[in-house]
Write a protein that holds these residues in place. Structure first.
Motif, PDB file in Angstrom:
ATOM      1  N   ARG A 366       6.118  -7.298  -5.258  1.00 44.42           N
ATOM      2  CA  ARG A 366       5.544  -7.008  -6.583  1.00 44.42           C
ATOM      3  C   ARG A 366       4.818  -5.651  -6.559  1.00 44.42           C
ATOM      4  O   ARG A 366       4.993  -4.808  -7.435  1.00 44.42           O
ATOM      5  CB  ARG A 366       4.572  -8.141  -6.961  1.00 44.42           C
ATOM      6  N   ILE A 367       4.035  -5.403  -5.501  1.00 48.03           N
ATOM      7  CA  ILE A 367       3.276  -4.144  -5.406  1.00 48.03           C
ATOM      8  C   ILE A 367       4.240  -2.960  -5.268  1.00 48.03           C
ATOM      9  O   ILE A 367       4.050  -1.912  -5.874  1.00 48.03           O
ATOM     10  CB  ILE A 367       2.293  -4.207  -4.204  1.00 48.03           C
ATOM     11  N   SER A 368       5.280  -3.172  -4.483  1.00 44.92           N
ATOM     12  CA  SER A 368       6.260  -2.101  -4.279  1.00 44.92           C
ATOM     13  C   SER A 368       6.913  -1.709  -5.614  1.00 44.92           C
ATOM     14  O   SER A 368       7.107  -0.519  -5.916  1.00 44.92           O
ATOM     15  CB  SER A 368       7.287  -2.587  -3.257  1.00 44.92           C
ATOM     16  N   GLN A 369       7.214  -2.725  -6.447  1.00 44.84           N
ATOM     17  CA  GLN A 369       7.840  -2.429  -7.746  1.00 44.84           C
ATOM     18  C   GLN A 369       6.837  -1.771  -8.691  1.00 44.84           C
ATOM     19  O   GLN A 369       7.147  -0.797  -9.371  1.00 44.84           O
ATOM     20  CB  GLN A 369       8.383  -3.699  -8.362  1.00 44.84           C
ATOM     21  N   LYS A 370       5.597  -2.269  -8.686  1.00 44.09           N
ATOM     22  CA  LYS A 370       4.576  -1.742  -9.596  1.00 44.09           C
ATOM     23  C   LYS A 370       4.348  -0.246  -9.349  1.00 44.09           C
ATOM     24  O   LYS A 370       4.207   0.538 -10.275  1.00 44.09           O
ATOM     25  CB  LYS A 370       3.271  -2.523  -9.390  1.00 44.09           C
ATOM     26  N   TYR A 371       4.297   0.154  -8.069  1.00 41.25           N
ATOM     27  CA  TYR A 371       3.996   1.565  -7.763  1.00 41.25           C
ATOM     28  C   TYR A 371       5.253   2.375  -7.454  1.00 41.25           C
ATOM     29  O   TYR A 371       5.151   3.527  -7.017  1.00 41.25           O
ATOM     30  CB  TYR A 371       2.989   1.640  -6.604  1.00 41.25           C
ATOM     31  N   ASN A 372       6.397   1.746  -7.658  1.00 42.43           N
ATOM     32  CA  ASN A 372       7.659   2.436  -7.435  1.00 42.43           C
ATOM     33  C   ASN A 372       7.704   3.112  -6.064  1.00 42.43           C
ATOM     34  O   ASN A 372       7.998   4.306  -5.949  1.00 42.43           O
ATOM     35  CB  ASN A 372       7.880   3.466  -8.563  1.00 42.43           C
ATOM     36  N   ASN A 406      -4.181   2.772  -3.821  1.00 48.19           N
ATOM     37  CA  ASN A 406      -3.849   1.699  -4.765  1.00 48.19           C
ATOM     38  C   ASN A 406      -3.126   0.545  -4.084  1.00 48.19           C
ATOM     39  O   ASN A 406      -3.460  -0.619  -4.280  1.00 48.19           O
ATOM     40  CB  ASN A 406      -2.961   2.242  -5.902  1.00 48.19           C
ATOM     41  N   VAL A 407      -2.112   0.912  -3.276  1.00 50.94           N
ATOM     42  CA  VAL A 407      -1.309  -0.142  -2.636  1.00 50.94           C
ATOM     43  C   VAL A 407      -2.178  -0.948  -1.656  1.00 50.94           C
ATOM     44  O   VAL A 407      -2.132  -2.180  -1.637  1.00 50.94           O
ATOM     45  CB  VAL A 407      -0.079   0.467  -1.918  1.00 50.94           C
ATOM     46  N   GLU A 410      -4.527  -3.395  -3.417  1.00 52.64           N
ATOM     47  CA  GLU A 410      -3.845  -4.590  -3.951  1.00 52.64           C
ATOM     48  C   GLU A 410      -3.297  -5.479  -2.830  1.00 52.64           C
ATOM     49  O   GLU A 410      -3.321  -6.703  -2.924  1.00 52.64           O
ATOM     50  CB  GLU A 410      -2.719  -4.187  -4.915  1.00 52.64           C
TER      51      GLU A 410
END
Ligand SMILES: Cc1cc2nc3c(=O)[nH]c(=O)nc-3n(C[C@H](O)[C@H](O)[C@H](O)COP(=O)(O)OP(=O)(O)OC[C@H]3O[C@@H](n4cnc5c(N)ncnc54)[C@H](O)[C@@H]3O)c2cc1C
Length: 470
Positions: A366-372, A406-407, A410
């Motif tokens: 989810r985090i990987s997708q959110k921050y591309n 950020n990553v 989270e």
């Protein structure tokens, strides 16, 4: 804490202790001591001087000098750390243990080995094996990490599922305390509750409470039979969901590892070799050992069946050295292979209860997708230990720092919500000292600070590591 610079007078005194050849100041020679394996300039700093003592007495004299002069000491083993623990970020001297590399004794009656801290983990393993014995500590860096570094970081590794992390293999330590006094706790006795458990306070203390100069290591009978399974799955979630099932099937695997799709791709590029099912979503790698061939066979058949019932594409069994080595090469090259995807990255070491690994990996996705951003993951699934690695790729400096902040925020929030922690085996070093300050309670931090203050009142031992500088 106010520290002083290294002076010419101090250099002269260091030379009189260890000899001129073992005090390095030449930029070319000390450059390699300015970093460990963290791939980010932020965590690099040139030492003012590197000193290479030969024994505990020399270290004692150096530590007394450093106290007198208020100069920080950064102990260094093999420099393979992944937390900037061996980097002299506050300045001062690096004290390298590389000359203290002798195996002092192998006691085959009591199943112990006594070693100096600068022996590589691989040499400890090989020596034990040459006596038909097992030293069960097995970090993926074994060829270059030092056993003293393993003690100082309480290294984990592949066999921790069955045999435990480094602390489980240590029965005694000789330590040069921050005062310069040389003390020994523990030794060849298997049981010992004579006083506080100082040995296990030192294990994992990352050079902040003293310098380990001698180690009593536990040895075990070498298992007669070993088999490895390589199990590809179509997707990460099916693979990782099988882990708690294996762990509760009544078998204790020796190793239980996972690699996600990107990690498999990176390993393939690094090794320049086609891996089986390299388009799979994930691999599970499992090792079983024991003293009976039938038992090992029964165990791997049970595990293989469980995997097939839960979506495995195939189960490859490796029961000879060369096919086993091929499997482990792919897993063990992770830290180097990841550089094929991005030369700069931030490798994390979060740990959660095993039953929560699927949720932790969902959070990472989810985090990987959110921050591309790409976050390949691999690790010690049987211990709930995930090496999620944030890739910088072509981001500029500012973008990279913002992304990491950020990553990591989270990721740590998610891990703590799942009952996990910041680091399973790589330690806090300088890299995670700020985050530890944030995630531990004030009461917990006060206990750690009180220990540090009591043992190292001048704060000269590896300042800014494990605990944030006050
Ligand atoms: C490819 C690769 C794979 C890895 N795989 C694993 C793995 O599977 N499991 C795992 O746990 N880690 C792993 N690591 C991380 C690293 O190898 C371990 O943390 C290892 O224990 C560090 O040992 P070192 O001798 O290199 O220590 P260093 O990096 O030199 O130092 C690490 C810390 O220990 C302190 N220290 C070193 N020696 C002493 C001493 N004698 N007395 C007091 N303090 C000391 C240093 O000050 C520093 O804080 C891996 C690293 C790499 C690069």
């Amino acid at each position: 804490m106010q520290f002083n610079k290294v002076t010419e007078q101090l250099i002269a005194e260091l030379k009189s202790i260890v000899g001129e050849a073992n005090v390095l100041q030449d930029e070319e020679k000390i450059e390699m001591y300015s970093r460990d394996e963290v791939s980010d300039k932020l965590w690099e700093k040139m030492p003012e001087v590197v000193v290479k003592p030969a024994n505990a007495e020399e270290i004692s004299a150096i530590v007394k000098l450093a106290n007198r002069e208020m100069v920080p000491i950064t102990p260094r083993g093999g420099g393979t750390g992944l937390a900037a623990g061996a980097v002299p970020l506050i300045g001062g001297m690096v004290l390298s243990l590389e000359r203290m590399n002798k195996i002092l004794e192998v006691d085959t009656e009591n199943l112990f080995m006594v070693v100096e801290p600068g022996v590589t983990t691989g040499d400890v393993q090989k020596t034990a094996k040459s006596y038909g014995l097992l030293y069960a500590g097995d970090p993926c860096s074994a060829d270059s990490s030092f056993i003293g570094g393993n003690v100082a970081t309480n290294a984990g590794g592949n066999k921790a599922v069955k045999y435990g992390v480094t602390s489980r293999h240590i029965y005694g330590l000789e330590v040069v305390m921050p005062s310069g006094e040389v003390v020994t706790f523990g030794g060849k006795n298997v049981k010992d509750v004579t006083g506080y458990d100082f040995v296990h306070l030192m294990v994992g203390s990352e050079g902040t409470l003293g310098i380990v100069t001698k180690i009593w290591l536990k040895l075990m009978p070498l298992p007669k039979y070993v088999a490895d399974l390589l199990v590809p799955f179509a997707d990460m979630q099916s693979a990782i969901k099988v882990v708690p099932k294996i762990m509760t099937a009544g078998i204790i695997p020796t190793c239980l590892e996972f690699m996600d799709r990107l990690s498999i791709k990176a390993a393939e590029m690094y090794l320049n070799k086609k891996l089986p099912y390299s388009d799979a979503g994930a691999y599970i790698i499992c090792e079983i050992d024991g003293s009976s061939e039938t038992q090992v066979q029964d165990d791997y058949e049970t595990i293989g069946k469980l995997c097939l019932e839960n979506g495995a594409l195939e189960v490859f069994v490796a029961d000879n050295m060369s096919s086993q080595e091929r499997i482990w090469k792919a897993r063990k090259c992770y830290a180097e292979a990841i550089r094929m995807l991005s030369p700069v990255y931030c490798m994390e070491d979060v740990v959660v209860p095993v039953s929560n690994i699927p949720k932790a990996l969902e959070a990472i996705e989810r985090i990987s997708q959110k921050y591309n951003c790409k976050i390949p993951s691999c690790g010690h699934a049987g211990d709930g230990n995930i090496h999620a690695t944030i890739l910088r790729e072509d981001r500029n400096e500012q973008e990279w720092h913002d992304l990491k902040d950020n990553v990591l925020d989270e990721l740590y929030e998610a891990v703590y919500a799942l009952g996990g922690n910041l680091s399973g085996e790589h330690g806090i070093g300088a890299k995670r000292a700020e985050a530890m300050d944030k995630h531990m309670t004030e009461a917990q931090l006060n206990v750690l600070r009180a220990i540090k203050k009591a043992l190292d009142p001048n704060g000269i031992m590896n300042p800014g590591k494990l605990l944030k500088l006050q």
